[in-house]
Structure formats: C-alpha cells, structure tokens
Design a protein around this motif. Structure first.
Motif, PDB file in Angstrom:
ATOM      1  N   ASP A  82      -2.483  -1.172  -6.376  1.00  0.00           N
ATOM      2  CA  ASP A  82      -3.056  -0.380  -5.288  1.00  0.00           C
ATOM      3  C   ASP A  82      -4.464  -0.858  -4.946  1.00  0.00           C
ATOM      4  O   ASP A  82      -4.840  -0.987  -3.776  1.00  0.00           O
ATOM      5  CB  ASP A  82      -3.097   1.099  -5.683  1.00  0.00           C
ATOM      6  N   GLN A  83      -5.259  -1.114  -5.967  1.00  0.00           N
ATOM      7  CA  GLN A  83      -6.639  -1.547  -5.741  1.00  0.00           C
ATOM      8  C   GLN A  83      -6.684  -2.920  -5.077  1.00  0.00           C
ATOM      9  O   GLN A  83      -7.527  -3.168  -4.208  1.00  0.00           O
ATOM     10  CB  GLN A  83      -7.398  -1.559  -7.065  1.00  0.00           C
ATOM     11  N   SER A 122       0.840  -1.194   0.000  1.00  0.00           N
ATOM     12  CA  SER A 122       0.000   0.000   0.000  1.00  0.00           C
ATOM     13  C   SER A 122       0.881   1.253   0.000  1.00  0.00           C
ATOM     14  O   SER A 122       1.961   1.263   0.585  1.00  0.00           O
ATOM     15  CB  SER A 122      -0.919   0.014   1.232  1.00  0.00           C
ATOM     16  N   GLY A 174      -1.713   7.049  -8.190  1.00  0.00           N
ATOM     17  CA  GLY A 174      -1.262   8.434  -8.156  1.00  0.00           C
ATOM     18  C   GLY A 174       0.180   8.581  -8.605  1.00  0.00           C
ATOM     19  O   GLY A 174       0.976   7.645  -8.536  1.00  0.00           O
ATOM     20  N   ARG A 213      -1.862   1.065 -10.592  1.00  0.00           N
ATOM     21  CA  ARG A 213      -3.247   1.299 -10.187  1.00  0.00           C
ATOM     22  C   ARG A 213      -3.910  -0.006  -9.741  1.00  0.00           C
ATOM     23  O   ARG A 213      -4.573  -0.059  -8.701  1.00  0.00           O
ATOM     24  CB  ARG A 213      -4.033   1.927 -11.336  1.00  0.00           C
ATOM     25  N   TRP A 220      -9.883   2.510   1.950  1.00  0.00           N
ATOM     26  CA  TRP A 220     -10.571   3.536   1.160  1.00  0.00           C
ATOM     27  C   TRP A 220      -9.582   4.579   0.638  1.00  0.00           C
ATOM     28  O   TRP A 220      -9.657   5.013  -0.524  1.00  0.00           O
ATOM     29  CB  TRP A 220     -11.643   4.212   2.000  1.00  0.00           C
ATOM     30  N   HIS A 221      -8.637   4.974   1.486  1.00  0.00           N
ATOM     31  CA  HIS A 221      -7.632   5.960   1.080  1.00  0.00           C
ATOM     32  C   HIS A 221      -6.783   5.422  -0.065  1.00  0.00           C
ATOM     33  O   HIS A 221      -6.496   6.149  -1.032  1.00  0.00           O
ATOM     34  CB  HIS A 221      -6.749   6.304   2.293  1.00  0.00           C
ATOM     35  N   ILE A 222      -6.380   4.158   0.010  1.00  0.00           N
ATOM     36  CA  ILE A 222      -5.572   3.553  -1.049  1.00  0.00           C
ATOM     37  C   ILE A 222      -6.370   3.467  -2.343  1.00  0.00           C
ATOM     38  O   ILE A 222      -5.872   3.780  -3.428  1.00  0.00           O
ATOM     39  CB  ILE A 222      -5.088   2.156  -0.613  1.00  0.00           C
ATOM     40  N   TRP A 223      -7.623   3.020  -2.228  1.00  0.00           N
ATOM     41  CA  TRP A 223      -8.468   2.875  -3.421  1.00  0.00           C
ATOM     42  C   TRP A 223      -8.700   4.233  -4.095  1.00  0.00           C
ATOM     43  O   TRP A 223      -8.615   4.355  -5.315  1.00  0.00           O
ATOM     44  CB  TRP A 223      -9.796   2.255  -3.032  1.00  0.00           C
ATOM     45  N   ARG A 224      -8.969   5.247  -3.282  1.00  0.00           N
ATOM     46  CA  ARG A 224      -9.248   6.572  -3.827  1.00  0.00           C
ATOM     47  C   ARG A 224      -8.044   7.163  -4.541  1.00  0.00           C
ATOM     48  O   ARG A 224      -8.191   7.878  -5.545  1.00  0.00           O
ATOM     49  CB  ARG A 224      -9.683   7.505  -2.693  1.00  0.00           C
ATOM     50  N   ASN A 225      -6.831   6.861  -4.051  1.00  0.00           N
ATOM     51  CA  ASN A 225      -5.618   7.429  -4.619  1.00  0.00           C
ATOM     52  C   ASN A 225      -4.822   6.425  -5.457  1.00  0.00           C
ATOM     53  O   ASN A 225      -3.631   6.628  -5.704  1.00  0.00           O
ATOM     54  CB  ASN A 225      -4.724   7.966  -3.500  1.00  0.00           C
ATOM     55  N   ALA A 226      -5.477   5.341  -5.865  1.00  0.00           N
ATOM     56  CA  ALA A 226      -4.778   4.307  -6.628  1.00  0.00           C
ATOM     57  C   ALA A 226      -4.170   4.872  -7.896  1.00  0.00           C
ATOM     58  O   ALA A 226      -4.817   5.600  -8.648  1.00  0.00           O
ATOM     59  CB  ALA A 226      -5.739   3.171  -6.975  1.00  0.00           C
TER      60      ALA A 226
END
Length: 220
Positions: free
Chosen positions: A187-188, A19, A96, A184, A88-94
């Motif tokens: 990360d997801q 992550s 980056g 990406r 949620w933070h990882i998914w939202r910023n996958a």
C-alpha cells in the motif's frame, strides 16, 4: 506514441491497480469469500469498464482540449490534486483489515459478481479520474485509432491478468497469508508512486499546453 509512453502508462496503471480503492477491495472481498473463479470473473467485470473509461477519456478529452485549450491546464491541476489526495488516503490507511471468510460460489453468484464488478467501476471516481489525469500527461494528442485501440486493449489485458493473478494467489492459503503480511508495504509503495505522479503534474513545464504529436510529456 512510443514504447516509452506505453511503459509509463503500464507502470502508473500498476500502481493505481494495487491501491485499495473500491474496485480492488471488491475484487479482494469476492476472492477471499468465493475463491479463484469468483475473483477472476469479478476482475473481468471491473477490467472491462476500466478499459472503457480509458477509451472514453481518449475520445472525449482530445475534443475538449481542441475546443477549450485552457481545459488542459485545469485537467492537469485536477488530476494532480486527485492523485496526491489518493496517495495520502492510501498511505493513511495502509494495511487496513480486509473483510471476508472463504465460502463456496455458484455459477449464478459468479455472474452476479461480474455484473456488480462492472457497476462498481461505472460508479468509481478513481477509474474516471485516473483515465482523465494520467492519459493527459503520458500520451500525445492526435493519435491514430489503431494506437488508441492498442492502449485500450493493453489496459483491458493488464486488468484481467492482474485480477486473475490476485485471485489465483489469494485462493492458496500460504500466498494469502504472505500477502496479508506484506500488504502495508505494498500500500505504501502504491501511495509513493501515485504521489510522485501527482507532483510531476504540478511541476512547471517549458510549455504548459496540450500535448501535440510533435511535443508530448513522458513520465521520468
């Protein structure tokens, strides 16, 4: 402790390791800017403190749960909340963008990177909360010192190998480009695994009490 406990810990550790938290981003930054050696020594500093947090969690949490039984449930709730938030933070910023352009590193720079890697994880709430949340649900209480030493050594070895592998891979242009293309999805995947663990912690158990040597919770 059984092999299933150790495997569950390693799977969860791998998901958290991949992550994009402060530790991983710092290691990636140093690897992209300084190459293989700088990335590896950075990972050694990060891994040493991460394994130290695991040891501290084992030594401290067992004593707390013995003195304050309700702290076990509170820790499960806090751990679940954190893991779900992290997912949620990882998914939202996958996927980056990562900073950094390759540059040559000196021995002094590498030594400083090792020390800074230690400081990053000393101040990294991900390291503290991961150890506290995950160890509670995976391992039984009252383990022998040799078992704890095995888990801590296992954690340190995986951290060093993981950061070393990443440094080796990203020091090669083709592998670096491939990683950036798949970042990406990686990360997801990490977000899904950590989120599933958080939901597992929130699920009602037959006996929601601190684990003992006779009863323990193991990840599915």
């Amino acid at each position: 402790m059984t092999l299933a406990h150790l495997l569950a810990f390693n799977v969860t550790l791998l998901a958290a390791f991949l992550s994009p938290g402060p530790a991983m981003l710092y290691a990636l930054r140093n690897t992209l800017r300084g190459g293989l050696w700088l990335g590896f020594v950075t990972g050694c500093g990060l891994g040493l403190v991460a394994a130290g947090w695991t040891l501290a969690a084992f030594l401290g949490l067992q004593a707390v749960f013995l003195l304050v039984p309700w702290a076990y449930g509170a820790m499960k709730l806090a751990g679940a909340t954190y893991l779900i938030w992290l997912a949620w933070h990882i998914w939202r910023n996958a996927g980056g963008a990562l900073p950094g352009t390759p540059e040559r590193a000196t021995g002094q720079v590498a030594l400083r990177a090792f020390g800074m890697g230690m400081l990053v994880n000393l101040a990294n709430p991900k390291s503290v909360l991961f150890a506290a949340a995950v160890l509670v649900v995976i391992f039984p209480a009252g383990m022998a010192p040799a078992q704890i030493a095995l888990i801590v050594g296992n954690h340190l070895l995986l951290e060093v190998l993981g950061y070393g592998l990443i440094a080796w891979a990203l020091s090669r242009p083709a592998a670096r480009a491939a990683y950036m293309g798949a970042r990406r999805r990686l990360d997801q995947l990490s977000a899904l695994v950590l989120g599933a663990l958080g939901l597992r912690l929130l699920a009602p158990m037959p006996a929601d009490t601190p684990p003992t040597s006779a009863t323990s919770e193991v990840l599915p």
